[in-house]
Design a protein around this motif. Structure first.
Motif, PDB file in Angstrom:
ATOM      1  N   UNK A  22      17.951   6.428  -5.183  1.00 20.65           N
ATOM      2  CA  UNK A  22      19.080   5.498  -5.091  1.00 20.65           C
ATOM      3  C   UNK A  22      19.503   5.192  -3.660  1.00 20.65           C
ATOM      4  N   UNK A  23      19.084   6.002  -2.689  1.00 20.56           N
ATOM      5  CA  UNK A  23      19.501   5.801  -1.300  1.00 20.56           C
ATOM      6  C   UNK A  23      18.321   5.492  -0.374  1.00 20.56           C
ATOM      7  N   UNK A  24      17.181   5.187  -0.936  1.00 26.41           N
ATOM      8  CA  UNK A  24      15.967   4.866  -0.159  1.00 26.41           C
ATOM      9  C   UNK A  24      15.619   5.955   0.852  1.00 26.41           C
ATOM     10  N   UNK A  25      15.727   7.197   0.423  1.00 27.43           N
ATOM     11  CA  UNK A  25      15.419   8.314   1.317  1.00 27.43           C
ATOM     12  C   UNK A  25      13.915   8.557   1.409  1.00 27.43           C
ATOM     13  N   UNK A  26      13.231   8.565   0.286  1.00 30.78           N
ATOM     14  CA  UNK A  26      11.788   8.826   0.286  1.00 30.78           C
ATOM     15  C   UNK A  26      11.064   7.477   0.224  1.00 30.78           C
ATOM     16  N   UNK A  27      10.111   7.315   1.119  1.00 35.56           N
ATOM     17  CA  UNK A  27       9.299   6.094   1.146  1.00 35.56           C
ATOM     18  C   UNK A  27       7.841   6.494   1.286  1.00 35.56           C
ATOM     19  N   UNK A  83       4.256   5.844  -6.480  1.00 33.45           N
ATOM     20  CA  UNK A  83       5.421   5.146  -5.969  1.00 33.45           C
ATOM     21  C   UNK A  83       6.671   5.306  -6.807  1.00 33.45           C
ATOM     22  N   UNK A  84       6.602   6.085  -7.887  1.00 38.52           N
ATOM     23  CA  UNK A  84       7.774   6.268  -8.739  1.00 38.52           C
ATOM     24  C   UNK A  84       8.919   6.949  -7.980  1.00 38.52           C
ATOM     25  N   UNK A  85       8.580   7.885  -7.093  1.00 38.17           N
ATOM     26  CA  UNK A  85       9.620   8.590  -6.341  1.00 38.17           C
ATOM     27  C   UNK A  85      10.403   7.605  -5.470  1.00 38.17           C
ATOM     28  N   UNK A  86       9.690   6.707  -4.856  1.00 36.37           N
ATOM     29  CA  UNK A  86      10.329   5.711  -3.997  1.00 36.37           C
ATOM     30  C   UNK A  86      11.217   4.771  -4.810  1.00 36.37           C
ATOM     31  N   UNK A  87      10.751   4.374  -5.979  1.00 33.53           N
ATOM     32  CA  UNK A  87      11.523   3.466  -6.823  1.00 33.53           C
ATOM     33  C   UNK A  87      12.751   4.144  -7.423  1.00 33.53           C
ATOM     34  N   UNK A  88      12.665   5.451  -7.689  1.00 35.43           N
ATOM     35  CA  UNK A  88      13.767   6.166  -8.324  1.00 35.43           C
ATOM     36  C   UNK A  88      14.883   6.506  -7.347  1.00 35.43           C
ATOM     37  N   UNK A 124      11.091  12.116 -11.964  1.00 39.02           N
ATOM     38  CA  UNK A 124      10.248  10.990 -12.363  1.00 39.02           C
ATOM     39  C   UNK A 124       8.778  11.192 -11.975  1.00 39.02           C
ATOM     40  N   UNK A 125       8.478  12.140 -11.130  1.00 35.29           N
ATOM     41  CA  UNK A 125       7.104  12.358 -10.652  1.00 35.29           C
ATOM     42  C   UNK A 125       6.200  12.797 -11.811  1.00 35.29           C
ATOM     43  N   UNK A 164       0.845  -1.187   0.000  1.00 35.85           N
ATOM     44  CA  UNK A 164       0.000   0.000   0.000  1.00 35.85           C
ATOM     45  C   UNK A 164       0.882   1.239   0.000  1.00 35.85           C
ATOM     46  N   UNK A 165       0.488   2.252  -0.769  1.00 43.19           N
ATOM     47  CA  UNK A 165       1.257   3.495  -0.852  1.00 43.19           C
ATOM     48  C   UNK A 165       0.431   4.631  -0.268  1.00 43.19           C
ATOM     49  N   UNK A 166       0.863   5.126   0.872  1.00 42.59           N
ATOM     50  CA  UNK A 166       0.156   6.206   1.537  1.00 42.59           C
ATOM     51  C   UNK A 166       1.045   7.425   1.683  1.00 42.59           C
ATOM     52  N   UNK A 167       0.931   8.072   2.831  1.00 40.61           N
ATOM     53  CA  UNK A 167       1.667   9.292   3.117  1.00 40.61           C
ATOM     54  C   UNK A 167       3.174   9.073   2.983  1.00 40.61           C
TER      55      UNK A 167
END
Length: 164
Positions: free
Chosen positions: A114-119, A107-112, A73-74, A48-51
């Motif tokens: 490289x350091x798993x900063x945004x989830x 969820x594109x921001x999360x996938x793009x 990518x957004x 699930x993709x939320x806040x």
């Protein structure tokens, strides 16, 4: 001629109505499933993709390196990033805003990243009272990440079984 007679018999026998009443009668005897929201919660998929949230390294330093891949990518142009060089010649964000009115939670921001900063968390029940409140800034994103760190990590580890 036979087709017309069959159609007339079918129309007058009310087959569709009988079929609908049969389904209704079956549902009358079935056990009802009612969730008393918000006291009870239905299970949420680990995908699930939320806040959104910004994560930190274990030493407390922010993960985001201001590469701006998430902004690029957004598809809704909901992310705004500004950055500057620090004294140690590393780049960090000075501004990281996400407009939740624009965001389509793809969820594109999360996938793009490289350091798993945004989830994207499993938080779906958040409110804002004005247009200004719909823009979540860097400080709020980091606060969400700190507050829900354990549940984010748990959901991401459960999600790994779906990745091929």
């Amino acid at each position: 001629m036979i087709k017309k007679i069959k159609k007339i018999v079918k129309d007058f026998s009310l087959g569709e109505l009988r079929g609908g009443l049969k389904i209704t009668a079956k549902e009358l005897v079935n056990k009802k499933v009612t969730i008393q929201f918000p006291e009870e919660r239905t299970p949420i998929s680990p995908r699930f993709r939320g806040l959104h949230a910004l994560m930190l390294y274990p030493n407390g330093e922010e993960r985001c390196i201001a590469c701006k891949l998430c902004e690029a990518v957004c598809p809704a142009n909901a992310i705004t990033i500004e950055s500057e060089l620090r004294s140690d010649n590393t780049r960090r964000t000075t501004r990281y805003d996400i407009d939740l009115f624009k965001c389509i939670f793809c969820g594109f921001c999360e996938e793009a990243c490289p350091v798993d900063a945004i989830v994207e968390t499993q938080i779906f029940d958040y409110v804002f009272e004005s247009r200004k409140g719909s823009v979540i800034n860097k400080e709020n994103l980091i606060e969400v990440g700190k507050k829900h760190k354990d549940s984010i990590i748990k959901a991401k580890s459960e999600d790994l079984k779906y990745i091929i």
